[in-house]
Design an enzyme around this catalytic site. Structure first.
Site, mmCIF file in Angstrom:
data_model
loop_
_atom_site.group_PDB
_atom_site.id
_atom_site.type_symbol
_atom_site.label_atom_id
_atom_site.label_comp_id
_atom_site.label_asym_id
_atom_site.label_seq_id
_atom_site.Cartn_x
_atom_site.Cartn_y
_atom_site.Cartn_z
ATOM 1 N N HIS A 379 29.910 -34.241 -52.893
ATOM 2 C CA HIS A 379 30.231 -34.904 -51.482
ATOM 3 C C HIS A 379 29.154 -36.070 -51.305
ATOM 4 C CE1 HIS A 379 29.515 -35.142 -46.852
ATOM 5 N NE2 HIS A 379 30.772 -35.605 -47.302
ATOM 6 N N HIS A 380 29.793 -37.178 -51.024
ATOM 7 C CA HIS A 380 29.014 -38.430 -50.836
ATOM 8 C C HIS A 380 29.355 -39.035 -49.723
ATOM 9 C CE1 HIS A 380 29.124 -39.065 -55.751
ATOM 10 N NE2 HIS A 380 28.095 -38.426 -55.282
ATOM 11 N N HIS A 459 37.235 -39.496 -46.889
ATOM 12 C CA HIS A 459 37.293 -39.614 -45.255
ATOM 13 C C HIS A 459 36.993 -40.652 -44.684
ATOM 14 C CE1 HIS A 459 37.363 -35.046 -44.287
ATOM 15 N NE2 HIS A 459 37.819 -35.091 -45.747
ATOM 16 N N GLU A 478 41.410 -38.199 -45.369
ATOM 17 C CA GLU A 478 41.419 -37.933 -43.931
ATOM 18 C C GLU A 478 42.332 -39.047 -43.211
ATOM 19 O OE1 GLU A 478 38.203 -36.231 -41.024
ATOM 20 O OE2 GLU A 478 37.854 -38.240 -41.696
ATOM 21 N N GLU A 484 37.990 -31.117 -37.376
ATOM 22 C CA GLU A 484 36.681 -31.043 -37.029
ATOM 23 C C GLU A 484 36.623 -31.226 -35.441
ATOM 24 O OE1 GLU A 484 35.090 -34.345 -39.362
ATOM 25 O OE2 GLU A 484 35.962 -35.672 -38.171
#
Ligand code: NOJ
Ligand code: CA
Length: 675
Positions: A379-380, A459, A478, A484
């Site tokens: 994850h970045h 995203h 995304e 979310e």
């Protein structure tokens, strides 16, 4: 093998005084007819007819340049040629394995009659499922460096109808609810914009192959006439800066007789270049869980402190759960330094992509995952500080290579126009998420990742324009409101949201929507406004090769029946059929697993109940299947009993007709197991 047919027929009609057709082109099935005119002022105009009736009335073409006179008037035709192309290509992964790419293409050379006599070329394509055009700036002494102030391409929609659109240039980027208005009430729209005309024809206006150019939006000029409105350049720069020769992205209009056919079109992929990465057998679809929903629920935090979610122990708990349940991957967000403070608005410069927080032993977690046969999903989160990310990109990705991380989820949370990004000449500026500089940044990340055999899921991305065909490691993104919003959105997503997405955002591509939420309580009163059966159906309806089982392990442990479907449903398909649907109301999609002879079906609705009749004629004739049906129970309702789900099995074949009862906010998921 591709079959090129260079039809030498110069589709050149006589150039009469006034508006005369210069060149014409029909789709292979003859229904879509493209025409190019040059009017008496020397303006090029394109138009489209379908079945002999106007669909796009004559629409202008051209450019405003920031440092030279506009390229729009005073053209004459220099050359025109047509060709036909027909090939069937294979997707390394995808919603369908083989795709036919059959079109006729017209190349037109225009030249100014006077002055600098600058040249501009047009490529126009007619497919059975739509039309497209792109500009080519040829190499020429009169126009070497091209600084575009605005693209003047128009789409003059011939008939009235309804539009579904997402507002452009607002602070929350692509994360707005789709608006539904009549076509002549659209304001400033992002693409794709979906239209249903009064005669039932469905259109989607979008772009394909957005490379080193700025993203296109659509401004309604008057009536039903739309004009390209390119995303601004970073801090006062031209909207696009390029050196000729180069080609713009394709401007495309998907055309279909129904919403279902629109969603089956692969026009955007066909307009992209073939795979440029060679052997991509290392790109593998993956289902994953993650230290993720707990943060969105507010149970834990991305930042350090007593509630930090990304601890070594918590990550190992998720890895254990994944290993036990055959889930391939585990995402851990908040593992790295930089999350303390207002990371979403303070510029993201604190993010380190190599240094873990003290309570997260990255090496140990990675070794544990490896031992358990589970892949870590990296994850970045960049907070749209693309410059900070680029400065660390090499070491950040190299670290993942050393740890055996095959995929990275990137994120660009910030208000629109607040990205920090390098221009081509290396100067850092504030820019838009879909400006040329960010378009270039994303491709850089994807290419650096590809060198290291890492797949990318973006995203807060730049919109999808089909580049996954050329760069198959760009597996998902995304780019719309995901699940979310049901955790903390103000407001959350309404029940028709996913039925809107299928015929708008999802026309372009895979989406990391994060389905599978069974949790009853979230941070907002409405919670998740779908039944459980609909959450399962979303795995079939929303295609993504990187697909999340988004809820908490403890929730899945307590609910093994729905979880069994979530575990089982494939992420890679041989075939896709859209069996029915209306924009924003319902969608029924069947897909055939790539790895077996099984089929899956997902049906989703809106706030109303639906009865949908489906014929299973997609199944292999003569073959029996056991249908495992996950459907809304008698009390199911997204407001009161979202958990009411009934599971039944029955034998079916290609002749079986099923009536699907969808509750308000409901859905249905079926696994057809070959017997
Ligand atoms: C927004 C992303 O869409 C979400 O999935 C992620 O958890 C947060 N940003 C934090 O990076
Ligand atoms: Ca997001």
């Amino acid at each position: 093998m591709p079959r090129f047919v260079f039809a030498l027929a110069l589709a050149l009609l006589s150039l009469l005084a006034g508006a005369a057709p210069v060149a014409e082109l029909a789709s292979p099935d003859g229904r879509n007819h493209l025409r190019l005119d040059i009017d008496k002022d020397g303006r090029a105009l394109w138009s489209v007819q379908r079945d002999g009736k106007p669909l796009i009335e004559p629409s202008r073409l051209g450019f405003l340049l920031t440092d030279a006179r506009k390229l729009e008037r005073g053209f004459e035709l220099e050359a025109a040629a047509t060709r036909e192309f027909d090939e069937t290509w294979e997707q390394p992964w995808g919603e369908q394995r083989f795709i036919r790419n059959h079109y006729r293409e017209l190349s037109v050379g225009l030249r100014e009659r006077e002055g600098l006599r600058r040249r501009l070329e047009l490529r126009l394509r007619a497919y059975d499922d739509g039309v497209a055009l792109r500009y080519v700036f040829p190499e020429q002494a009169e126009l070497k460096s091209v600084n575009i102030g605005e693209e003047l391409t128009e789409f003059n929609v011939a008939r009235p109808g309804t539009a579904w659109w997402d507002t452009a240039f607002e602070w929350n980027r692509e994360e707005y609810l789709y608006l539904r208005t009549s076509i002549n009430e659209v304001g400033l729209a992002q693409t794709p914009m979906t239209l249903r005309l009064d005669n039932g024809t469905h259109l989607a206006i979008h772009e394909a192959a957005l490379v080193d150019y700025s993203g296109m939006n659509l401004a309604r000029v008057e009536g039903r006439r739309f004009k390209a409105d390119l995303t601004p350049g970073s801090a006062g720069q031209p909207k696009v800066h390029r050196m000729a020769p180069f080609a713009t992205p394709w401007r495309m209009v998907q055309i279909a007789d129904s919403a279902s056919r629109l969603a089956e079109s692969r026009l955007m992929l066909n307009l992209n270049e073939p795979n440029a990465l060679g052997d991509v057998s290392w790109v593998k679809p993956l289902k994953f869980i993650g230290v993720w929903w707990e943060m969105h629920l507010g149970k834990s935090t991305w930042g350090s402190g007593p509630k930090h979610g990304a601890t070594t122990a918590n990550a190992m708990r998720y890895i254990d759960f994944a290993a036990k349940n055959g889930i391939g991957g585990v995402l851990v967000e908040g593992w790295n330094k930089g999350w303390d403070g207002n990371w979403w608005s303070d510029g993201g410069a604190d993010f380190s992509f190599t240094e873990p927080y003290a309570d997260f032993d990255l090496g140990r977690v990675a070794a544990y995952a490896k031992e358990k046969g589970v892949a870590l999903v990296g994850h970045h989160e960049t907070a749209a500080n693309a410059a900070n990310y680029e400065r660390q990109l090499g070491p950040a990705l190299d670290l993942y290579v050393r740890l055996g991380v095959p995929a990275v989820k990137t994120g660009y949370v910030s208000d629109a126009a607040q990205a920090q990004v390098y221009g081509a000449e290396g100067v850092e500026r504030r820019g838009w998420h879909e400006g040329q500089d960010m378009v270039r940044h994303h491709l850089k990340v994807v290419l650096e990742a590809a060198k290291r055999h890492i797949t990318v899921d973006t995203h807060e991305p730049v919109k999808d324009t089909g580049l996954r065909r050329t760069y198959p490691n760009w597996v998902s993104r995304e780019g719309a409101r995901g699940q979310e919003y049901n955790a903390w959105g103000e407001p959350g997503n309404p029940p028709e949201h996913e039925a809107n997405l299928v015929f708008t955002r999802l026309l372009c591509s895979p989406m990391d929507f994060t389905p599978g939420i069974l949790s009853m309580k979230t941070q907002i009163p409405q919670g998740v406004p779908t039944t459980w059966a609909k959450q399962l159906a979303l795995y079939v309806v929303i295609y993504s090769p990187l697909q999340m089982a988004a809820d908490l392990p403890e929730v899945y442990e307590k609910n093994p029946v729905p979880f069994d479907f979530i575990r089982r449903v494939p992420m890679d398909w041989a075939e896709t059929r859209v069996l029915g649907g209306e924009v924003g109301e319902f969608a029924t999609i069947a897909r055939k697993d790539r790895a077996s002879e099984d089929w899956y079906l997902g049906a989703i609705g809106d706030a109303k109940a639906h009865q949908l009749d489906v014929v299973l004629d997609f199944l292999r004739p003569g073959q029996r299947y056991r249908a495992h049906i996950y459907k809304d129970g008698p009390k199911a309702d997204y407001k009161t009993h979202r958990e009411d789900m009934v599971v039944q099995t029955r034998e079916v074949d290609a002749k079986t007709r099923l009536r699907l009862h969808l509750a308000p906010g409901g859905g249905q998921a079926i696994w057809f197991e070959k017997l």
